[in-house]
Design an enzyme around this catalytic site. Sequence first.
Site, mmCIF file in Angstrom:
data_model
loop_
_atom_site.group_PDB
_atom_site.id
_atom_site.type_symbol
_atom_site.label_atom_id
_atom_site.label_comp_id
_atom_site.label_asym_id
_atom_site.label_seq_id
_atom_site.Cartn_x
_atom_site.Cartn_y
_atom_site.Cartn_z
ATOM 1 N N ARG A 164 0.806 -1.221 -0.075
ATOM 2 C CA ARG A 164 0.001 -0.043 -0.018
ATOM 3 C C ARG A 164 0.863 1.242 0.065
ATOM 4 O O ARG A 164 0.430 2.297 0.657
ATOM 5 C CB ARG A 164 -1.002 0.024 1.491
ATOM 6 C CG ARG A 164 -1.965 -1.250 1.169
ATOM 7 C CD ARG A 164 -3.124 -0.998 0.184
ATOM 8 N NE ARG A 164 -3.845 -2.153 0.401
ATOM 9 C CZ ARG A 164 -3.905 -3.277 -0.145
ATOM 10 N NH1 ARG A 164 -2.992 -3.923 -0.685
ATOM 11 N NH2 ARG A 164 -5.260 -4.205 -0.010
ATOM 12 N N SER A 238 -10.542 -0.832 3.328
ATOM 13 C CA SER A 238 -9.856 -0.882 4.759
ATOM 14 C C SER A 238 -9.546 0.536 5.156
ATOM 15 O O SER A 238 -8.822 1.288 4.336
ATOM 16 C CB SER A 238 -8.609 -1.630 4.425
ATOM 17 O OG SER A 238 -9.019 -3.110 3.859
ATOM 18 N N GLU A 334 -4.631 3.691 6.371
ATOM 19 C CA GLU A 334 -4.640 3.567 4.748
ATOM 20 C C GLU A 334 -5.164 4.806 3.772
ATOM 21 O O GLU A 334 -4.481 5.054 2.868
ATOM 22 C CB GLU A 334 -5.046 2.251 4.137
ATOM 23 C CG GLU A 334 -4.766 1.867 2.704
ATOM 24 C CD GLU A 334 -5.978 0.721 2.112
ATOM 25 O OE1 GLU A 334 -5.721 -0.181 2.558
ATOM 26 O OE2 GLU A 334 -6.487 1.097 1.174
HETATM 27 P P1 FAD Z 1 -8.973 8.592 -5.199
HETATM 28 O O1 FAD Z 1 -9.621 8.142 -3.777
HETATM 29 O O2 FAD Z 1 -9.483 9.742 -6.044
HETATM 30 O O3 FAD Z 1 -7.375 9.457 -4.793
HETATM 31 C C1 FAD Z 1 -6.720 8.701 -3.869
HETATM 32 C C2 FAD Z 1 -5.330 9.277 -3.708
HETATM 33 O O4 FAD Z 1 -4.732 9.323 -5.041
HETATM 34 C C3 FAD Z 1 -5.573 10.867 -3.455
HETATM 35 O O5 FAD Z 1 -4.514 11.242 -2.500
HETATM 36 C C4 FAD Z 1 -5.464 11.497 -4.734
HETATM 37 O O6 FAD Z 1 -5.201 13.007 -4.672
HETATM 38 C C5 FAD Z 1 -4.566 10.656 -5.542
HETATM 39 N N1 FAD Z 1 -4.849 10.526 -6.916
HETATM 40 C C6 FAD Z 1 -5.759 10.123 -7.453
HETATM 41 N N2 FAD Z 1 -5.622 10.054 -8.809
HETATM 42 C C7 FAD Z 1 -4.478 10.644 -9.129
HETATM 43 C C8 FAD Z 1 -3.569 10.970 -10.204
HETATM 44 N N3 FAD Z 1 -4.216 10.688 -11.319
HETATM 45 N N4 FAD Z 1 -2.452 11.409 -10.135
HETATM 46 C C9 FAD Z 1 -1.997 11.979 -8.910
HETATM 47 N N5 FAD Z 1 -2.351 11.401 -7.946
HETATM 48 C C10 FAD Z 1 -3.884 11.005 -7.674
HETATM 49 N N6 FAD Z 1 -7.648 -0.740 -2.287
HETATM 50 C C11 FAD Z 1 -6.793 -2.020 -2.441
HETATM 51 O O7 FAD Z 1 -5.566 -1.751 -2.902
HETATM 52 N N7 FAD Z 1 -7.382 -3.066 -2.285
HETATM 53 C C12 FAD Z 1 -8.604 -3.316 -2.291
HETATM 54 O O8 FAD Z 1 -8.899 -4.604 -2.168
HETATM 55 C C13 FAD Z 1 -9.469 -2.290 -2.094
HETATM 56 N N8 FAD Z 1 -10.739 -2.450 -1.679
HETATM 57 C C14 FAD Z 1 -11.852 -1.434 -1.577
HETATM 58 C C15 FAD Z 1 -13.106 -1.560 -1.578
HETATM 59 C C16 FAD Z 1 -13.933 -0.652 -1.312
HETATM 60 C C17 FAD Z 1 -15.528 -1.101 -0.976
HETATM 61 C C18 FAD Z 1 -13.456 0.646 -1.372
HETATM 62 C C19 FAD Z 1 -14.612 1.842 -1.143
HETATM 63 C C20 FAD Z 1 -12.291 0.984 -1.380
HETATM 64 C C21 FAD Z 1 -11.237 -0.171 -1.440
HETATM 65 N N9 FAD Z 1 -9.858 -0.005 -1.744
HETATM 66 C C22 FAD Z 1 -9.075 -0.746 -2.210
HETATM 67 C C23 FAD Z 1 -9.364 1.533 -1.877
HETATM 68 C C24 FAD Z 1 -9.434 2.114 -3.464
HETATM 69 O O9 FAD Z 1 -10.311 1.581 -4.067
HETATM 70 C C25 FAD Z 1 -8.128 2.308 -3.889
HETATM 71 O O10 FAD Z 1 -7.146 2.985 -3.134
HETATM 72 C C26 FAD Z 1 -8.246 3.049 -5.406
HETATM 73 O O11 FAD Z 1 -7.051 2.963 -5.961
HETATM 74 C C27 FAD Z 1 -8.460 4.378 -5.181
HETATM 75 O O12 FAD Z 1 -8.818 5.148 -6.620
HETATM 76 P P2 FAD Z 1 -9.507 6.532 -6.818
HETATM 77 O O13 FAD Z 1 -9.457 6.856 -8.010
HETATM 78 O O14 FAD Z 1 -10.706 6.181 -6.008
HETATM 79 O O15 FAD Z 1 -8.549 7.496 -5.882
HETATM 80 N N1 EPU Z 2 -10.712 -10.366 10.629
HETATM 81 C C1 EPU Z 2 -11.498 -10.403 11.945
HETATM 82 N N2 EPU Z 2 -12.403 -9.722 11.901
HETATM 83 C C2 EPU Z 2 -12.946 -8.820 11.114
HETATM 84 C C3 EPU Z 2 -12.324 -8.693 9.548
HETATM 85 C C4 EPU Z 2 -11.218 -9.489 9.556
HETATM 86 O O1 EPU Z 2 -10.953 -11.199 12.496
HETATM 87 O O2 EPU Z 2 -13.838 -8.195 11.466
HETATM 88 C C5 EPU Z 2 -9.605 -11.209 10.326
HETATM 89 C C6 EPU Z 2 -9.742 -12.674 10.029
HETATM 90 O O3 EPU Z 2 -8.767 -13.569 10.611
HETATM 91 C C7 EPU Z 2 -9.732 -12.727 8.470
HETATM 92 C C8 EPU Z 2 -8.490 -11.620 8.473
HETATM 93 O O4 EPU Z 2 -8.683 -10.700 9.348
HETATM 94 O O5 EPU Z 2 -9.083 -14.051 8.010
HETATM 95 C C9 EPU Z 2 -8.299 -11.033 6.905
HETATM 96 O O6 EPU Z 2 -9.450 -10.530 6.665
HETATM 97 P P1 EPU Z 2 -10.092 -10.172 5.020
HETATM 98 O O7 EPU Z 2 -9.772 -11.572 4.105
HETATM 99 O O8 EPU Z 2 -11.188 -9.718 4.991
HETATM 100 O O9 EPU Z 2 -8.977 -9.149 4.540
HETATM 101 P P2 EPU Z 2 -8.347 -7.778 5.230
HETATM 102 O O10 EPU Z 2 -7.004 -8.348 5.605
HETATM 103 O O11 EPU Z 2 -9.141 -7.429 6.187
HETATM 104 C C10 EPU Z 2 -7.099 -7.066 3.033
HETATM 105 C C11 EPU Z 2 -6.962 -5.907 2.284
HETATM 106 C C12 EPU Z 2 -8.110 -5.520 1.592
HETATM 107 C C13 EPU Z 2 -8.238 -6.856 0.388
HETATM 108 C C14 EPU Z 2 -8.231 -8.000 1.264
HETATM 109 C C15 EPU Z 2 -8.459 -9.266 0.285
HETATM 110 C C16 EPU Z 2 -5.557 -4.333 3.600
HETATM 111 C C17 EPU Z 2 -5.400 -3.050 4.523
HETATM 112 N N3 EPU Z 2 -6.734 -4.605 3.287
HETATM 113 O O12 EPU Z 2 -8.068 -6.814 4.068
HETATM 114 O O13 EPU Z 2 -7.840 -4.210 0.739
HETATM 115 O O14 EPU Z 2 -9.568 -6.492 -0.405
HETATM 116 O O15 EPU Z 2 -7.344 -8.224 2.058
HETATM 117 O O16 EPU Z 2 -6.939 -9.335 -0.381
HETATM 118 O O17 EPU Z 2 -4.408 -4.794 3.408
HETATM 119 C C18 EPU Z 2 -8.265 -2.036 0.960
HETATM 120 O O18 EPU Z 2 -7.094 -1.952 0.895
HETATM 121 O O19 EPU Z 2 -9.007 -0.919 1.020
HETATM 122 C C19 EPU Z 2 -8.898 -3.288 0.836
HETATM 123 C C20 EPU Z 2 -9.914 -3.608 0.921
#
Ligand code: FAD
Ligand code: EPU
Length: 338
Positions: A164, A238, A334
């Site tokens: 990240r 997250s 994050e």
């Molecule tokens: P924004 O929120 O618009 O911007 C994020 C940051 O980047 C800001 O600081 C912004 O200024 C900057 N930025 C954006 N675009 C540019 C650009 N073109 N040039 C320079 N700076 C820029 N993330 C994960 O890694 N894994 C996941 O599994 C994951 N699951 C998610 C699930 C949900 C339901 C949600 C809501 C979010 C999740 N995220 C996850 C976080 C998010 O989706 C990612 O971080 C995504 O890449 C953000 O993209 P965005 O375009 O919305 O960025």
């Molecule tokens: N867990 C709990 N309680 C909870 C949630 C999770 O105990 O309420 C524990 C469980 O042991 C579970 C473990 O956490 O097995 C992992 O949970 P999960 O598989 O849901 O994944 P996560 O670690 O919570 C990470 C990423 C996600 C990504 C998933 C799948 C980070 C910060 N988050 O979540 O990314 O989608 O793994 O790979 O690394 C994001 O970055 O926004 C994001 C959603």
Amino acid sequence: MTIQNDKSLKQYNTFGIDVTARHFATFGSVNELTDLLNYELPSRSQRLVLGGGSNILFTKDVDGLVMKNELKGMELVREDKEHYYVRAAAGENWHQFVMFCVNSNYAGLENLSLIPGNVGASPMQNIGAYGVEIKDSFESLEAFHIEEKSIHHFNANDCEFGYRESIFKRKYRNQFVILNVTYRLNKKPVFNTSYGAIEQELEKMEVKELSIDAISQAVINIRSSKLPDPKQIGNAGSFFKNPTLPASMLGPLQQVHPAIPFYAVGDSHVKIPAGWLIEQCGWKGFREGDAGCHKQQALVLVNYGAATGHQVYQLSEKILQSVKEKFNILLEREVNII
Ligand code: FAD
Ligand code: EPU
């Protein structure tokens, strides 16, 4: 160039926080971006590049210019024996880009299906899920230097990707606008089903022959069942990172908390799921006004409707303190706090 004043950002962030931008404009070309960068603002006003707003928490109004990225286009730029190289403009929706790759049989991004946001933000924090991070398929990107007003080229080493993390979140924070990203996709897929839940989901789907399409669908199914849909409940995924600790800290923690889950990171470190730590501190399902900690995923903070960014931030602060007190582990946010 059309600049709107005092524009609500509620529909431009997945937390659904109702703040305003003093000035707001979109850009669909480098020329339009240059015009926006030349637009004079009072000194110390902020310039914020916005993608899909899915990794941002607005805690106050933006006293400056929000520049919403709408650069579009996806193309196969070259291929060699083993790879396709596909360039996508920063304003393309990430999931649609992944679907374009999956449907074209370009392998490598299928585990990253359904992550919200745009292509331009994907390198910002090296987005990752289900055993894969973008750094595994990243080839290069082009970014516009805000002060110099020139285009710079970055390869994977230049980006200093980590969990990240990237150079754009640290040293080059607010210095570049990412314009496009080129991904290197495999002609011969390397299936990654190491993340347990994928295998189970594929079995449930009764998949006979593994394909990138099946993996993408399995990931979509898992994500849809686990994570709240921002259209229904405001959130940014997250809220904290999973903390990475020196392996030597694990033993003492296990003595006090024998059930603590962990994953090895190389030989010397372990990653602890922050969701577990937060749940153990009693926050899962907690709600105060419209700010809360999600019922099924404690790592996701939510806005049930009218929470302010400050309220969500205050809740995150309380969570951080209690995890520190109970486990002596300092969580790191994050989500980008504005
Ligand atoms: P924004 O929120 O618009 O911007 C994020 C940051 O980047 C800001 O600081 C912004 O200024 C900057 N930025 C954006 N675009 C540019 C650009 N073109 N040039 C320079 N700076 C820029 N993330 C994960 O890694 N894994 C996941 O599994 C994951 N699951 C998610 C699930 C949900 C339901 C949600 C809501 C979010 C999740 N995220 C996850 C976080 C998010 O989706 C990612 O971080 C995504 O890449 C953000 O993209 P965005 O375009 O919305 O960025
Ligand atoms: N867990 C709990 N309680 C909870 C949630 C999770 O105990 O309420 C524990 C469980 O042991 C579970 C473990 O956490 O097995 C992992 O949970 P999960 O598989 O849901 O994944 P996560 O670690 O919570 C990470 C990423 C996600 C990504 C998933 C799948 C980070 C910060 N988050 O979540 O990314 O989608 O793994 O790979 O690394 C994001 O970055 O926004 C994001 C959603």
